[in-house]
Design a protein around this motif. Structure first.
Motif, PDB file in Angstrom:
ATOM      1  N   ARG A 188      15.034  14.495   4.117  1.00  0.00           N
ATOM      2  CA  ARG A 188      13.761  13.797   4.203  1.00  0.00           C
ATOM      3  C   ARG A 188      12.954  14.058   2.942  1.00  0.00           C
ATOM      4  O   ARG A 188      12.524  15.172   2.671  1.00  0.00           O
ATOM      5  N   THR A 189      12.770  13.003   2.172  1.00  0.00           N
ATOM      6  CA  THR A 189      12.141  13.130   0.864  1.00  0.00           C
ATOM      7  C   THR A 189      11.160  11.978   0.660  1.00  0.00           C
ATOM      8  O   THR A 189      10.794  11.293   1.623  1.00  0.00           O
ATOM      9  N   TYR A 190      10.762  11.741  -0.578  1.00  0.00           N
ATOM     10  CA  TYR A 190       9.775  10.695  -0.857  1.00  0.00           C
ATOM     11  C   TYR A 190       9.839  10.343  -2.339  1.00  0.00           C
ATOM     12  O   TYR A 190       9.890  11.232  -3.184  1.00  0.00           O
ATOM     13  N   ARG A 191       9.879   9.049  -2.641  1.00  0.00           N
ATOM     14  CA  ARG A 191       9.828   8.637  -4.046  1.00  0.00           C
ATOM     15  C   ARG A 191       8.397   8.243  -4.391  1.00  0.00           C
ATOM     16  O   ARG A 191       7.729   7.526  -3.656  1.00  0.00           O
ATOM     17  N   TRP A 192       7.946   8.709  -5.546  1.00  0.00           N
ATOM     18  CA  TRP A 192       6.570   8.471  -5.946  1.00  0.00           C
ATOM     19  C   TRP A 192       6.355   7.059  -6.482  1.00  0.00           C
ATOM     20  O   TRP A 192       5.266   6.499  -6.359  1.00  0.00           O
ATOM     21  N   SER A 193       7.382   6.510  -7.106  1.00  0.00           N
ATOM     22  CA  SER A 193       7.248   5.203  -7.751  1.00  0.00           C
ATOM     23  C   SER A 193       7.706   4.096  -6.816  1.00  0.00           C
ATOM     24  O   SER A 193       8.162   4.347  -5.695  1.00  0.00           O
ATOM     25  N   GLY A 194       7.592   2.861  -7.288  1.00  0.00           N
ATOM     26  CA  GLY A 194       8.085   1.734  -6.519  1.00  0.00           C
ATOM     27  C   GLY A 194       9.599   1.696  -6.499  1.00  0.00           C
ATOM     28  O   GLY A 194      10.276   2.547  -7.081  1.00  0.00           O
ATOM     29  N   HIS A 195      10.139   0.704  -5.834  1.00  0.00           N
ATOM     30  CA  HIS A 195      11.593   0.589  -5.706  1.00  0.00           C
ATOM     31  C   HIS A 195      12.267   0.497  -7.071  1.00  0.00           C
ATOM     32  O   HIS A 195      13.316   1.092  -7.300  1.00  0.00           O
ATOM     33  N   GLU A 211      19.436   9.942   1.726  1.00  0.00           N
ATOM     34  CA  GLU A 211      18.141  10.292   1.146  1.00  0.00           C
ATOM     35  C   GLU A 211      17.081   9.431   1.825  1.00  0.00           C
ATOM     36  O   GLU A 211      16.852   8.290   1.435  1.00  0.00           O
ATOM     37  N   ASN A 212      16.482   9.972   2.841  1.00  0.00           N
ATOM     38  CA  ASN A 212      15.474   9.239   3.603  1.00  0.00           C
ATOM     39  C   ASN A 212      14.122   9.409   2.927  1.00  0.00           C
ATOM     40  O   ASN A 212      13.394  10.364   3.183  1.00  0.00           O
ATOM     41  N   ASN A 213      13.807   8.455   2.040  1.00  0.00           N
ATOM     42  CA  ASN A 213      12.550   8.542   1.289  1.00  0.00           C
ATOM     43  C   ASN A 213      11.446   7.675   1.888  1.00  0.00           C
ATOM     44  O   ASN A 213      10.479   7.345   1.230  1.00  0.00           O
ATOM     45  N   SER A 214      11.645   7.295   3.163  1.00  0.00           N
ATOM     46  CA  SER A 214      10.613   6.614   3.961  1.00  0.00           C
ATOM     47  C   SER A 214      10.505   5.117   3.732  1.00  0.00           C
ATOM     48  O   SER A 214       9.849   4.427   4.524  1.00  0.00           O
ATOM     49  N   TYR A 215      11.155   4.601   2.684  1.00  0.00           N
ATOM     50  CA  TYR A 215      11.059   3.170   2.412  1.00  0.00           C
ATOM     51  C   TYR A 215      12.400   2.598   1.969  1.00  0.00           C
ATOM     52  O   TYR A 215      13.080   3.182   1.127  1.00  0.00           O
ATOM     53  N   ALA A 216      12.771   1.452   2.542  1.00  0.00           N
ATOM     54  CA  ALA A 216      13.895   0.662   2.056  1.00  0.00           C
ATOM     55  C   ALA A 216      13.272  -0.482   1.258  1.00  0.00           C
ATOM     56  O   ALA A 216      12.804  -1.467   1.840  1.00  0.00           O
ATOM     57  N   TRP A 217      13.235  -0.310  -0.042  1.00  0.00           N
ATOM     58  CA  TRP A 217      12.425  -1.142  -0.924  1.00  0.00           C
ATOM     59  C   TRP A 217      10.977  -0.995  -0.482  1.00  0.00           C
ATOM     60  O   TRP A 217      10.344   0.012  -0.739  1.00  0.00           O
ATOM     61  N   SER A 218      10.422  -1.986   0.235  1.00  0.00           N
ATOM     62  CA  SER A 218       9.025  -1.893   0.659  1.00  0.00           C
ATOM     63  C   SER A 218       8.884  -1.755   2.178  1.00  0.00           C
ATOM     64  O   SER A 218       7.768  -1.686   2.684  1.00  0.00           O
ATOM     65  N   THR A 219      10.001  -1.692   2.893  1.00  0.00           N
ATOM     66  CA  THR A 219       9.956  -1.642   4.356  1.00  0.00           C
ATOM     67  C   THR A 219       9.925  -0.200   4.848  1.00  0.00           C
ATOM     68  O   THR A 219      10.854   0.566   4.569  1.00  0.00           O
ATOM     69  N   PRO A 220       8.892   0.188   5.580  1.00  0.00           N
ATOM     70  CA  PRO A 220       8.810   1.561   6.070  1.00  0.00           C
ATOM     71  C   PRO A 220       9.937   1.882   7.053  1.00  0.00           C
ATOM     72  O   PRO A 220      10.455   0.999   7.745  1.00  0.00           O
ATOM     73  N   PHE A 221      10.293   3.144   7.116  1.00  0.00           N
ATOM     74  CA  PHE A 221      11.379   3.600   7.990  1.00  0.00           C
ATOM     75  C   PHE A 221      11.162   3.142   9.429  1.00  0.00           C
ATOM     76  O   PHE A 221      12.087   2.674  10.091  1.00  0.00           O
ATOM     77  N   LYS A 222       9.946   3.261   9.930  1.00  0.00           N
ATOM     78  CA  LYS A 222       9.677   2.953  11.340  1.00  0.00           C
ATOM     79  C   LYS A 222       9.883   1.480  11.665  1.00  0.00           C
ATOM     80  O   LYS A 222      10.048   1.125  12.835  1.00  0.00           O
ATOM     81  N   GLU A 223       9.874   0.608  10.636  1.00  0.00           N
ATOM     82  CA  GLU A 223      10.112  -0.816  10.867  1.00  0.00           C
ATOM     83  C   GLU A 223      11.578  -1.195  10.695  1.00  0.00           C
ATOM     84  O   GLU A 223      11.967  -2.323  10.982  1.00  0.00           O
ATOM     85  N   ASN A 224      12.393  -0.256  10.236  1.00  0.00           N
ATOM     86  CA  ASN A 224      13.814  -0.510  10.012  1.00  0.00           C
ATOM     87  C   ASN A 224      14.711   0.158  11.044  1.00  0.00           C
ATOM     88  O   ASN A 224      15.884  -0.179  11.151  1.00  0.00           O
ATOM     89  N   PHE A 225      14.161   1.131  11.771  1.00  0.00           N
ATOM     90  CA  PHE A 225      14.978   1.940  12.667  1.00  0.00           C
ATOM     91  C   PHE A 225      14.269   2.167  13.992  1.00  0.00           C
ATOM     92  O   PHE A 225      13.045   2.300  14.039  1.00  0.00           O
ATOM     93  N   LYS A 226      15.052   2.239  15.064  1.00  0.00           N
ATOM     94  CA  LYS A 226      14.539   2.644  16.365  1.00  0.00           C
ATOM     95  C   LYS A 226      14.796   4.129  16.620  1.00  0.00           C
ATOM     96  O   LYS A 226      14.282   4.690  17.578  1.00  0.00           O
ATOM     97  N   ILE A 227      15.600   4.744  15.779  1.00  0.00           N
ATOM     98  CA  ILE A 227      15.883   6.166  15.913  1.00  0.00           C
ATOM     99  C   ILE A 227      14.789   6.969  15.214  1.00  0.00           C
ATOM    100  O   ILE A 227      14.051   6.447  14.385  1.00  0.00           O
ATOM    101  N   HIS A 228      14.694   8.242  15.559  1.00  0.00           N
ATOM    102  CA  HIS A 228      13.725   9.122  14.922  1.00  0.00           C
ATOM    103  C   HIS A 228      14.362   9.957  13.813  1.00  0.00           C
ATOM    104  O   HIS A 228      13.676  10.478  12.941  1.00  0.00           O
ATOM    105  N   SER A 229      15.684  10.100  13.877  1.00  0.00           N
ATOM    106  CA  SER A 229      16.410  10.905  12.900  1.00  0.00           C
ATOM    107  C   SER A 229      17.835  10.401  12.827  1.00  0.00           C
ATOM    108  O   SER A 229      18.387   9.876  13.808  1.00  0.00           O
ATOM    109  N   ASP A 255       8.561  -3.272  -9.393  1.00  0.00           N
ATOM    110  CA  ASP A 255       7.870  -3.151  -8.117  1.00  0.00           C
ATOM    111  C   ASP A 255       6.446  -2.641  -8.358  1.00  0.00           C
ATOM    112  O   ASP A 255       6.246  -1.555  -8.909  1.00  0.00           O
ATOM    113  N   LYS A 256       5.449  -3.408  -7.939  1.00  0.00           N
ATOM    114  CA  LYS A 256       4.047  -3.029  -8.146  1.00  0.00           C
ATOM    115  C   LYS A 256       3.588  -1.942  -7.174  1.00  0.00           C
ATOM    116  O   LYS A 256       2.490  -1.406  -7.307  1.00  0.00           O
ATOM    117  N   ASN A 257       4.407  -1.645  -6.174  1.00  0.00           N
ATOM    118  CA  ASN A 257       4.139  -0.510  -5.273  1.00  0.00           C
ATOM    119  C   ASN A 257       2.825  -0.691  -4.509  1.00  0.00           C
ATOM    120  O   ASN A 257       2.093   0.277  -4.283  1.00  0.00           O
TER     121      ASN A 257
END
Length: 323
Positions: A236-243, A172-190, A247-249
């Protein structure tokens, strides 16, 4: 893939059930009525429900701690989860946990492991047993994009590919690992790139469109059940709330969150059901009313229910009764 009207309405019900359950649990958590940590998944309902909706009763679900939709779809009830969050006797774990580390072996549900990534290794064990026994049962192991970076997950995926295990690894790729964006955690695109590296089939789904998730899962399940080895599915999804509830989000802009909310997966599916004649606005309204009553009744019942007997806390037979 063709689904009956009954099946589609059932999927809609579980998606709405997940939304209302989490909405009310966030309120209870904020006013300290329940003290366990809440890891919300609002926005991810199409992914969680869609991933589990096509499993057979005898298949195994190994979800993450952010998957009430999959738990409901596989057979747990609103009261099972609400009672658990209140740590009451009526809850599924009978006071042993106040977070979604909950399962039911009789329904083929393995509880999420509090050690991030460890569930993939355990899920592999079930898949290996199915292959050794000549069964056509399969395993669905769900994790977040952050958990996918754990060493145990890499080892599990490699082992599954080498042994040709009947398991689907769903991320479930919701764009964030806790507060870290996907692009800062991975060098892959998919995550399809990782599937190639492991030597398994990789598929990608729009996690905001339950019909797309269902179509992808239909292909994945057919592949795995026919003995062709594991599949890696990225939603590819997205969570609306914090972790979590604490989490103050603050690491996201309100504009970003609002943009995703405008594409609500539940509203999208409701529009499809009405436009295709599979339901009417009145039918969907009745489902929503029923779900809201069910959730509020479960909260009221749990609030007034007794706590479990402390003398049974270490009795294995209490937990075995749920198997």
């Amino acid at each position: 893939m063709k689904l009956s009207k009954e099946k589609m309405l059932d999927i809609y019900r579980h998606m709405y059930q997940t939304r209302i359950f989490e909405r009310e649990c966030e309120i209870l958590n904020k006013n300290k009525s329940i003290l366990g940590s809440i890891h919300g998944s609002m926005g991810e309902e199409a992914t969680s429900v869609g991933l589990a909706a096509l499993l057979r009763e005898d298949d195994v679900l190994s979800p993450s701690y952010r998957d009430p939709g999959a738990l409901f779809t596989k057979g747990l009830t609103t009261l099972d989860l609400v009672g658990m969050l209140f740590a009451k006797e009526c809850g599924k774990t009978k006071g042993r946990t106040r977070v979604l580390h909950v399962g039911d072996l009789s329904k083929g549900i393995y509880p999420p492991n509090p050690i991030l990534g460890a569930s993939s290794v355990i899920a592999n064990g079930a898949a290996l047993a199915f292959k050794m026994n000549g069964s056509d049962r399969i395993v669905l192991n769900i994790m977040g994009d952050g958990a996918s970076n754990e060493g145990a997950v890499h080892e599990a995926m490699n082992f599954a590919a080498v042994k040709g295990l009947p398991i689907i690894f769903a991320i479930e790729n919701n764009s964030y690992a806790w507060s870290t964006p996907f692009k800062e955690n991975f060098k892959i695109h998919s995550f399809l790139e990782r599937a190639v590296g492991y030597g398994m089939l990789g598929l990608i789904a729009d996690g905001y469109d339950v019909l797309d998730v269902l179509n992808v899962m239909d292909e994945a399940i057919t592949h795995v059940r026919s003995g062709k080895g594991p599949v890696l599915v990225e939603c590819r999804t997205y969570r609306w709330s914090g972790h979590s509830g604490n989490d103050k989000n603050v690491y996201r802009t309100q504009e970003e969150i609002i943009r995703w909310k405008q594409n609500c997966p539940i509203a999208k599916f409701a529009g499809y059901l009405v436009a295709t004649g599979n339901s009417t606005e009145e039918e969907l309204a009745a489902i929503r009313e029923s779900v809201e009553k069910e959730v509020m009744d479960a909260i009221e019942y749990s609030r007034n229910a007794p706590y479990p007997d402390p003398s049974e806390f270490f009795c294995d037979d209490v937990m075995l009764a749920n198997e």
